[in-house]
Design an enzyme around this catalytic site. Sequence first.
Site, PDB file in Angstrom:
ATOM      1  N   LYS A   1      -1.200  -0.074 -24.665  1.00  0.00           N
ATOM      2  CA  LYS A   1      -1.944  -0.444 -26.076  1.00  0.00           C
ATOM      3  C   LYS A   1       0.285   0.201 -27.288  1.00  0.00           C
ATOM      4  O   LYS A   1       1.219  -1.070 -26.475  1.00  0.00           O
ATOM      5  CB  LYS A   1      -2.435   0.822 -26.647  1.00  0.00           C
ATOM      6  CG  LYS A   1      -4.323   1.100 -25.879  1.00  0.00           C
ATOM      7  CD  LYS A   1      -5.196   1.791 -26.543  1.00  0.00           C
ATOM      8  CE  LYS A   1      -6.274   1.979 -26.075  1.00  0.00           C
ATOM      9  NZ  LYS A   1      -6.674   2.281 -24.265  1.00  0.00           N
TER      10      LYS A   1
ATOM     11  N   ARG B   1      -1.037  -3.188 -18.604  1.00  0.00           N
ATOM     12  CA  ARG B   1      -2.299  -2.676 -18.846  1.00  0.00           C
ATOM     13  C   ARG B   1      -2.243  -1.191 -17.637  1.00  0.00           C
ATOM     14  O   ARG B   1      -2.261  -1.424 -17.031  1.00  0.00           O
ATOM     15  CB  ARG B   1      -4.051  -3.495 -18.252  1.00  0.00           C
ATOM     16  CG  ARG B   1      -4.967  -3.053 -18.194  1.00  0.00           C
ATOM     17  CD  ARG B   1      -6.101  -4.399 -18.426  1.00  0.00           C
ATOM     18  NE  ARG B   1      -5.576  -4.565 -19.913  1.00  0.00           N
ATOM     19  CZ  ARG B   1      -5.880  -4.078 -21.117  1.00  0.00           C
ATOM     20  NH1 ARG B   1      -7.119  -2.734 -21.329  1.00  0.00           N
ATOM     21  NH2 ARG B   1      -5.824  -4.647 -22.607  1.00  0.00           N
TER      22      ARG B   1
ATOM     23  N   GLU C   1      -0.663   4.481  -0.652  1.00  0.00           N
ATOM     24  CA  GLU C   1      -1.988   6.272  -1.268  1.00  0.00           C
ATOM     25  C   GLU C   1      -0.372   7.330  -1.273  1.00  0.00           C
ATOM     26  O   GLU C   1       0.403   7.529   0.701  1.00  0.00           O
ATOM     27  CB  GLU C   1      -2.535   6.271  -0.072  1.00  0.00           C
ATOM     28  CG  GLU C   1      -3.590   5.038  -0.418  1.00  0.00           C
ATOM     29  CD  GLU C   1      -4.944   4.837   0.396  1.00  0.00           C
ATOM     30  OE1 GLU C   1      -4.564   6.270   1.082  1.00  0.00           O
ATOM     31  OE2 GLU C   1      -5.238   3.537   0.678  1.00  0.00           O
TER      32      GLU C   1
ATOM     33  N   TYR D   1       1.079  -0.941  -0.194  1.00  0.00           N
ATOM     34  CA  TYR D   1       0.306   0.229   0.167  1.00  0.00           C
ATOM     35  C   TYR D   1       0.893   1.379   0.003  1.00  0.00           C
ATOM     36  O   TYR D   1       1.485   1.386   0.992  1.00  0.00           O
ATOM     37  CB  TYR D   1      -0.961  -0.251   1.204  1.00  0.00           C
ATOM     38  CG  TYR D   1      -2.516  -0.229   0.932  1.00  0.00           C
ATOM     39  CD1 TYR D   1      -3.368   0.201  -0.232  1.00  0.00           C
ATOM     40  CD2 TYR D   1      -3.229  -1.208   1.651  1.00  0.00           C
ATOM     41  CE1 TYR D   1      -4.551   0.115  -0.400  1.00  0.00           C
ATOM     42  CE2 TYR D   1      -4.385  -1.541   0.738  1.00  0.00           C
ATOM     43  CZ  TYR D   1      -5.190  -0.632  -0.394  1.00  0.00           C
ATOM     44  OH  TYR D   1      -6.609  -0.958  -0.141  1.00  0.00           O
TER      45      TYR D   1
ATOM     46  N   THR E   1      -2.603   6.307 -22.036  1.00  0.00           N
ATOM     47  CA  THR E   1      -3.044   4.343 -20.996  1.00  0.00           C
ATOM     48  C   THR E   1      -1.298   3.910 -21.895  1.00  0.00           C
ATOM     49  O   THR E   1      -0.364   4.378 -23.138  1.00  0.00           O
ATOM     50  CB  THR E   1      -3.846   3.408 -22.347  1.00  0.00           C
ATOM     51  OG1 THR E   1      -3.690   3.292 -23.979  1.00  0.00           O
ATOM     52  CG2 THR E   1      -5.133   3.540 -22.103  1.00  0.00           C
TER      53      THR E   1
ATOM     54  N   ASP F   1      -6.240  13.568 -25.326  1.00  0.00           N
ATOM     55  CA  ASP F   1      -6.475  12.081 -25.118  1.00  0.00           C
ATOM     56  C   ASP F   1      -5.920  11.052 -25.867  1.00  0.00           C
ATOM     57  O   ASP F   1      -6.153  10.978 -27.282  1.00  0.00           O
ATOM     58  CB  ASP F   1      -7.669  11.338 -25.100  1.00  0.00           C
ATOM     59  CG  ASP F   1      -8.120  10.683 -24.576  1.00  0.00           C
ATOM     60  OD1 ASP F   1      -6.872   9.379 -24.793  1.00  0.00           O
ATOM     61  OD2 ASP F   1      -8.758  10.278 -24.026  1.00  0.00           O
TER      62      ASP F   1
HETATM   63  N1  DSN Z   1     -10.642   0.353 -25.486  1.00  0.00           N
HETATM   64  C1  DSN Z   1      -9.949   0.811 -26.303  1.00  0.00           C
HETATM   65  C2  DSN Z   1      -9.447   0.529 -27.610  1.00  0.00           C
HETATM   66  O1  DSN Z   1     -10.227  -0.506 -27.725  1.00  0.00           O
HETATM   67  O2  DSN Z   1      -9.521   1.474 -28.503  1.00  0.00           O
HETATM   68  C3  DSN Z   1     -10.820   2.677 -25.714  1.00  0.00           C
HETATM   69  O3  DSN Z   1     -10.720   2.794 -24.560  1.00  0.00           O
END
Ligand code: DSN
Length: 421
Positions: free
Chosen positions: A236, A242, A63, A61, A233, A207
């Site tokens: 990707k 993740r 925080e 933990y 994110t 974003d």
């Molecule tokens: N789920 C993602 C995508 O496939 O683009 C976006 O959050």
Amino acid sequence: MGASPDYGPDFERLREQDPEVAQVLLDEVARVRGGLQLIASENFTSPAVLAALGSTLSNKYAEGYPGRRYYGGCEVVDRAERLAIDRARELFGAEHANVQPHSGASANLAAYAALMQPGDTMLAMALPHGGHLTHGSRVNFSGRWFDVASYGVRRDTELIDYDEVRDLALRHQPKLIVCGATAYPRLIDYGVFRGIADEVGAWLLADVAHPIGLMAGRAIPSAVPYADVVTFTTHKALRGPRGGGILCTAELAARIDRAVFPFIQGGPLMHAVAAKAVAFGEALRPEFADYARRVVANARTLCDTLAAEGMRPVSGGTDTHLALIDLRELGVSGAEAERRCAAAGITLNRNAIPYDPEPAAVTSGIRVGTPCVTTQGMGLQELKEIGSLVARVVRDPGAVADVRERVSALAAIHRPYLSEY
Ligand code: DSN
């Protein structure tokens, strides 16, 4: 590449203790090794990232932030978070980085919380035109809590209509303008968005959940110099664990940090933070720039091949890692194309195209992306073949067996977590 994650010593322990869950892990590795993954938002992390994810940092933990925690014993995990922050700042040339968001949606929630109050107005891209649920969809907190104005793409060019964005901004006077998308194959002109935001006195949030890896590898221009806040994110095209992250100006650092913790999250996932540090470290290497360039080149080749096969790319092509394909001329829905490809071992997703006459569960399009196959080492020749295979099986369900055979042959040469990358 080292030990394969399904056969490492810890895996053997799992197999002895919990064969049912162990089998799920084995089956998932077998699934991805047996086919082609064209989902534009997925990738294969390195074994080093997986090692950090499977570490005892999961237990802690923490925080708060490094040096300012609400729990004892954080001096070790502090080092992981400092590494992640420093590497993210170096990688993206950002004044400040917060690496604690659990996901891209959490990053957006925190950014909105830092910049707006419920009832404020935001301007963002409509979901059916390629935006994201968190960009003001009615079924999401963003659409429920904020007054949302949406822009889209032009019917003729299928490109963002910057004149419409400016008109809407002048009319609605938003507190925040969001640029970024999940199914927009072209470059976004962050400079134009900056100008519009300045004209109406709005914050600008980019974003870049999808193209962040391409920005890290300098394959496309970065949003960081233009936006007040950049959300992203890590799983990707960036090829990390993740999770999510936020970059921002020094001016907004304290607001963003307070919005992530304690406003929307409690304890950070320190194993994921450490894995983000590993991924940022990998992305700082020259090989990653080469990877990012190959992702884009592969996407272009895949898109061009599909176009030559009579499958129309929305906007006429791609500048990024993904292409959006309009299937209406073939008389096949997105959902049916997804099913036909799945039967042949090709995983992709149905996707609404701009002005789609079909509902979201059916759609008239598919979205394809190249982060996974590029990580596996595939190049232009393989992407040409993949394009032909997709076109063949989408047109003719009778070709499933033949296509599956070719897919298996390709997958057997480039098996994730067995070959070097
Ligand atoms: N789920 C993602 C995508 O496939 O683009 C976006 O959050």
